[in-house]
Design a protein around this motif. Sequence first.
Motif, PDB file in Angstrom:
ATOM      1  N   ARG A   1       0.807  -1.213   0.000  1.00  0.00           N
ATOM      2  CA  ARG A   1       0.000   0.000   0.000  1.00  0.00           C
ATOM      3  C   ARG A   1       0.843   1.267   0.000  1.00  0.00           C
ATOM      4  O   ARG A   1       0.466   2.277  -0.578  1.00  0.00           O
ATOM      5  CB  ARG A   1      -0.929  -0.014   1.213  1.00  0.00           C
ATOM      6  CG  ARG A   1      -2.108   0.941   1.123  1.00  0.00           C
ATOM      7  CD  ARG A   1      -3.055   0.690   2.286  1.00  0.00           C
ATOM      8  NE  ARG A   1      -3.667  -0.627   2.195  1.00  0.00           N
ATOM      9  CZ  ARG A   1      -4.189  -1.283   3.225  1.00  0.00           C
ATOM     10  NH1 ARG A   1      -4.100  -0.762   4.442  1.00  0.00           N
ATOM     11  NH2 ARG A   1      -4.739  -2.458   3.052  1.00  0.00           N
ATOM     12  N   GLY A   2       2.024   1.227   0.585  1.00  0.00           N
ATOM     13  CA  GLY A   2       2.828   2.439   0.691  1.00  0.00           C
ATOM     14  C   GLY A   2       3.774   2.684  -0.465  1.00  0.00           C
ATOM     15  O   GLY A   2       4.558   3.646  -0.431  1.00  0.00           O
ATOM     16  N   LEU A   3       3.750   1.838  -1.503  1.00  0.00           N
ATOM     17  CA  LEU A   3       4.673   2.014  -2.613  1.00  0.00           C
ATOM     18  C   LEU A   3       4.272   3.201  -3.477  1.00  0.00           C
ATOM     19  O   LEU A   3       3.080   3.467  -3.687  1.00  0.00           O
ATOM     20  CB  LEU A   3       4.706   0.750  -3.471  1.00  0.00           C
ATOM     21  CG  LEU A   3       5.213  -0.536  -2.792  1.00  0.00           C
ATOM     22  CD1 LEU A   3       5.195  -1.681  -3.791  1.00  0.00           C
ATOM     23  CD2 LEU A   3       6.603  -0.336  -2.229  1.00  0.00           C
ATOM     24  N   ASP A   4       5.272   3.909  -4.025  1.00  0.00           N
ATOM     25  CA  ASP A   4       4.970   5.016  -4.911  1.00  0.00           C
ATOM     26  C   ASP A   4       4.637   4.506  -6.318  1.00  0.00           C
ATOM     27  O   ASP A   4       4.731   3.311  -6.611  1.00  0.00           O
ATOM     28  CB  ASP A   4       6.116   6.031  -4.955  1.00  0.00           C
ATOM     29  CG  ASP A   4       7.426   5.409  -5.460  1.00  0.00           C
ATOM     30  OD1 ASP A   4       7.376   4.366  -6.138  1.00  0.00           O
ATOM     31  OD2 ASP A   4       8.496   5.973  -5.165  1.00  0.00           O
ATOM     32  N   GLU A   5       4.280   5.437  -7.188  1.00  0.00           N
ATOM     33  CA  GLU A   5       3.821   5.056  -8.525  1.00  0.00           C
ATOM     34  C   GLU A   5       4.915   4.370  -9.331  1.00  0.00           C
ATOM     35  O   GLU A   5       4.659   3.434 -10.088  1.00  0.00           O
ATOM     36  CB  GLU A   5       3.337   6.307  -9.272  1.00  0.00           C
ATOM     37  CG  GLU A   5       2.658   6.005 -10.604  1.00  0.00           C
ATOM     38  CD  GLU A   5       1.437   5.125 -10.438  1.00  0.00           C
ATOM     39  OE1 GLU A   5       1.187   4.313 -11.353  1.00  0.00           O
ATOM     40  OE2 GLU A   5       0.764   5.209  -9.389  1.00  0.00           O
ATOM     41  N   ARG A   6       6.149   4.822  -9.177  1.00  0.00           N
ATOM     42  CA  ARG A   6       7.240   4.215  -9.929  1.00  0.00           C
ATOM     43  C   ARG A   6       7.440   2.756  -9.517  1.00  0.00           C
ATOM     44  O   ARG A   6       7.611   1.876 -10.374  1.00  0.00           O
ATOM     45  CB  ARG A   6       8.528   5.001  -9.704  1.00  0.00           C
ATOM     46  CG  ARG A   6       9.731   4.387 -10.419  1.00  0.00           C
ATOM     47  CD  ARG A   6      11.014   5.134 -10.092  1.00  0.00           C
ATOM     48  NE  ARG A   6      12.174   4.494 -10.705  1.00  0.00           N
ATOM     49  CZ  ARG A   6      13.420   4.897 -10.537  1.00  0.00           C
ATOM     50  NH1 ARG A   6      13.688   5.941  -9.756  1.00  0.00           N
ATOM     51  NH2 ARG A   6      14.410   4.248 -11.129  1.00  0.00           N
TER      52      ARG A   6
ATOM     53  N   ARG B   1       4.701   0.608 -10.921  1.00  0.00           N
ATOM     54  CA  ARG B   1       4.870   0.383 -12.354  1.00  0.00           C
ATOM     55  C   ARG B   1       5.950  -0.665 -12.619  1.00  0.00           C
ATOM     56  O   ARG B   1       5.794  -1.537 -13.471  1.00  0.00           O
ATOM     57  CB  ARG B   1       5.224   1.711 -13.046  1.00  0.00           C
ATOM     58  CG  ARG B   1       5.300   1.583 -14.579  1.00  0.00           C
ATOM     59  CD  ARG B   1       5.531   2.925 -15.242  1.00  0.00           C
ATOM     60  NE  ARG B   1       6.835   3.497 -14.881  1.00  0.00           N
ATOM     61  CZ  ARG B   1       6.989   4.523 -14.066  1.00  0.00           C
ATOM     62  NH1 ARG B   1       5.923   5.105 -13.502  1.00  0.00           N
ATOM     63  NH2 ARG B   1       8.196   4.989 -13.770  1.00  0.00           N
ATOM     64  N   GLU B   2       7.048  -0.603 -11.853  1.00  0.00           N
ATOM     65  CA  GLU B   2       8.124  -1.572 -12.048  1.00  0.00           C
ATOM     66  C   GLU B   2       7.659  -3.001 -11.722  1.00  0.00           C
ATOM     67  O   GLU B   2       7.977  -3.948 -12.447  1.00  0.00           O
ATOM     68  CB  GLU B   2       9.321  -1.213 -11.167  1.00  0.00           C
ATOM     69  CG  GLU B   2      10.085   0.017 -11.641  1.00  0.00           C
ATOM     70  CD  GLU B   2      11.258   0.316 -10.735  1.00  0.00           C
ATOM     71  OE1 GLU B   2      11.368  -0.335  -9.669  1.00  0.00           O
ATOM     72  OE2 GLU B   2      12.060   1.202 -11.071  1.00  0.00           O
ATOM     73  N   LEU B   3       6.901  -3.138 -10.643  1.00  0.00           N
ATOM     74  CA  LEU B   3       6.416  -4.464 -10.278  1.00  0.00           C
ATOM     75  C   LEU B   3       5.427  -4.990 -11.312  1.00  0.00           C
ATOM     76  O   LEU B   3       5.442  -6.175 -11.666  1.00  0.00           O
ATOM     77  CB  LEU B   3       5.763  -4.431  -8.890  1.00  0.00           C
ATOM     78  CG  LEU B   3       6.697  -4.174  -7.703  1.00  0.00           C
ATOM     79  CD1 LEU B   3       5.912  -4.176  -6.405  1.00  0.00           C
ATOM     80  CD2 LEU B   3       7.798  -5.232  -7.646  1.00  0.00           C
ATOM     81  N   ALA B   4       4.555  -4.116 -11.813  1.00  0.00           N
ATOM     82  CA  ALA B   4       3.568  -4.543 -12.815  1.00  0.00           C
ATOM     83  C   ALA B   4       4.232  -4.943 -14.124  1.00  0.00           C
ATOM     84  O   ALA B   4       3.806  -5.880 -14.799  1.00  0.00           O
ATOM     85  CB  ALA B   4       2.546  -3.431 -13.045  1.00  0.00           C
ATOM     86  N   GLU B   5       5.303  -4.221 -14.482  1.00  0.00           N
ATOM     87  CA  GLU B   5       5.985  -4.537 -15.740  1.00  0.00           C
ATOM     88  C   GLU B   5       6.786  -5.827 -15.644  1.00  0.00           C
ATOM     89  O   GLU B   5       6.882  -6.582 -16.614  1.00  0.00           O
ATOM     90  CB  GLU B   5       6.907  -3.385 -16.126  1.00  0.00           C
ATOM     91  CG  GLU B   5       6.159  -2.131 -16.573  1.00  0.00           C
ATOM     92  CD  GLU B   5       7.105  -0.978 -16.843  1.00  0.00           C
ATOM     93  OE1 GLU B   5       8.305  -1.120 -16.483  1.00  0.00           O
ATOM     94  OE2 GLU B   5       6.660   0.045 -17.388  1.00  0.00           O
ATOM     95  N   ALA B   6       7.364  -6.094 -14.467  1.00  0.00           N
ATOM     96  CA  ALA B   6       8.241  -7.254 -14.318  1.00  0.00           C
ATOM     97  C   ALA B   6       7.513  -8.487 -13.806  1.00  0.00           C
ATOM     98  O   ALA B   6       7.947  -9.608 -14.058  1.00  0.00           O
ATOM     99  CB  ALA B   6       9.393  -6.921 -13.369  1.00  0.00           C
TER     100      ALA B   6
END
Length: 790
Positions: free
Chosen positions: A33-38, A41-46
């Motif tokens: 929940r505390g992760l920023d947008e970047r 995005r990195e987790l979703a891409e990888a």
Amino acid sequence: MPSSDHTHGSARGVEFQQSHTWPPGVFDAPLLRGLDERARRELAEAGRLLTLAADEVVYRAGDAGDAFFVVASGRIGLHARRRGDDRDTEVRAAAQGELLGEEAVVGTPRRTTAVALAPSVVAEIPVHLFRRATGRSGGAEVAQRLERALRRSATRDLLGTLAFTRDLDPEDTEILLDAVGHRRFERGQAVYRAGDPATELWLIAEGMVQIQTEDGDRIHVRAYLTRGDFFGDVELDEGRSRAASAVASGPATLLSVPSKAFAALARKHPDLIPRLRRIAGEQQAVQEAVVAGHARHVTAHVFRDLYRLQVARSLLVIDLETCARCGHCAWSCADVHGVSRLVRRGDKVLARVAEGSGHAVRPEAPQSLLLPNSCQHCESPACMIDCPTGAIGKDTGGEVFIRDALCTGCGACAKACPWENIAIAPRPASAPRPGGAGFPDIAVKCDLCRDHDGPACVKACPTGSIFRINPAEEIADVRDLLGGARREQERAAAAPRSDAALLAGSALAAVGIGAAGLLAQADGGARPGEGAAWAAGVAAAAGMALLLLYAVPKRAARWLWVRRAPAEADRRAPAEAGDAAPVRSRLRPHLSGHLAIGLVTAGLALAHAPWPRSGRPTLGAALHLVFWATAAAGGFTAIAYRLAPRRLARIERTAALPEDFDAARRELLDRFYRAVSGRSDLVKKLVEKILVPYLRNPLGPLALLASGRGLAEEERALRARIDAVLEGRGAERLAGLSELTRIAVELRALPAQRGLLRALRAGLPVHIITFGVAVALLVLHAIATTSVPR
């Protein structure tokens, strides 16, 4: 970046989707929940999204994994089988926003089996990417907090799989979670030593620990403890120092429970510890029966590296009691891969191979097995963990392989392998290179010929002596010691048939045909160029042609290396790892057929014509002479193949190659002279009067062979001679004598080993040369006889 092959390999019919936008349910998880947008995005891409139908498997207990999962929708049930149970227990059910597979964070294989309870979607997040993303998102403090949360969650699931926590309520579990610590121990590292103060209870989350006592240089193993066991409780409960040492047999992950937390649990649950001790006592009694019973004298070597046999899932072994030392296994490996990935050196063990392993075994009889240097496809490969580029993978069938396109040849995997089963070799011109340039070397190891229809070394063995097994199931003593599953009923039908009946029938047929022909010719009722005798000659010539064909599959064996289709090689069904029938030698039936045809052909040759009586040097007489010379050489080789390996296995400490003998003799002599130095005058006198004459006896090696004794029996016989001379005197001055006796016996055995190896190799060249001459003479004989009018 895709995750490793094995993370979700147990699932069938799973649809993988990749998206740069994950469902909101994923990032609503408290951990993310505390992760920023970047970072999102990195987790979703990888990462990946897995869409699962009800009852589909995400992963299975025992699988290796480098990722954890977040439930985006649906429910995932986690099941595990605790020690002593006969069925799985539900550890918990993960709903939307909850995590599973967190054990990847602590570096242990999956402890539970994860199954979709309803149509579900889960997000797969590689651990190393999560750590990188969280570090960038919130700095070191946030990353450490999230890491602690993951570890706590992983520990909760680990505790849920242990019999120790079966009767604990949620409050007790929380107390344990607050108290326990994770500790990682490497192979040979002591958890504690005898005499240390007892301050903790230990639970084994992964790996193996042996409880041992030391007597000088000798180690006495008291118990082997594996995943789910606990230890150190007795001294903790009684408030005394450690009575024995606990040493990690291999990399092990342990949970430590401080004495205060243990005392609190013991007070609250007074029956818990005694009940678990009874279970542990029963297990230890089984282990003592295996080690101290029938296995005491014949399988002790197996237990020297029990951890290796526990973690191996496809261990290559060579039955030294049937192996002809011909080298076909290494040759076939080099023929397939360009360089042999199999080295016929390694540890020798004595063990009972279980029925149903796909190999001919002698029930309850130990076999001498060589564990050659070849990848054993571990349950949790150390090489894969240490690979910096992700070049090493593990497929759904459990096979560990190397992706050439990612391997830089750095050697990290070779250093990580505890058994030196990975080599660094020059990169073939056809192998892809990372980045398209550079990196002249590449790591090579056995991949079970994943691009072919089964291991080439197994298929090419002419005696069927080399095979692959799962030691925990198919080496009987290891299975009994570790409580592994039995597989005799599942694979008994796969056991190879003996060729004894075929050879016995062929020998009887040869004797009958030859005797009938000789009797007929003695009575004058048959002549070589007429009737039945002529037909026998034609049949013998056909037999020679069939015998010649044996060289085709043996020498031109590329027909054995059937390639798989690319899709089949990349996606191996899990059943192939153990449920499928084992791959067996394809040359052994040809060898049996060759011998059977050879026996019948010899009988036909006798029926065709006896030995010429004229004494004149005719073509027929030359053919007779050469034919029986090649038959004698072939028979000698066949007998040597049958008798020499078993005798050789009994008198060799390790399976040596011919080029090893000179170095082995120098090493043993050096050890012998160093062992004499500094010993008592009595020992030196015994060396001079008994051991040196024993070594210098030129007929000693022949006497050893004729006696039929093994090395241990020969040592006892030699020691009995020494004891007879001593008559019970000077026992206090005999330090070092046992080592000297052992070395002396090994030195006497070396020439005998060399002689048996020569016997195995001497007959075949003679057989091949004389057979070639016999074929040439047969052709000339046929031309000469057909040109003469009948």
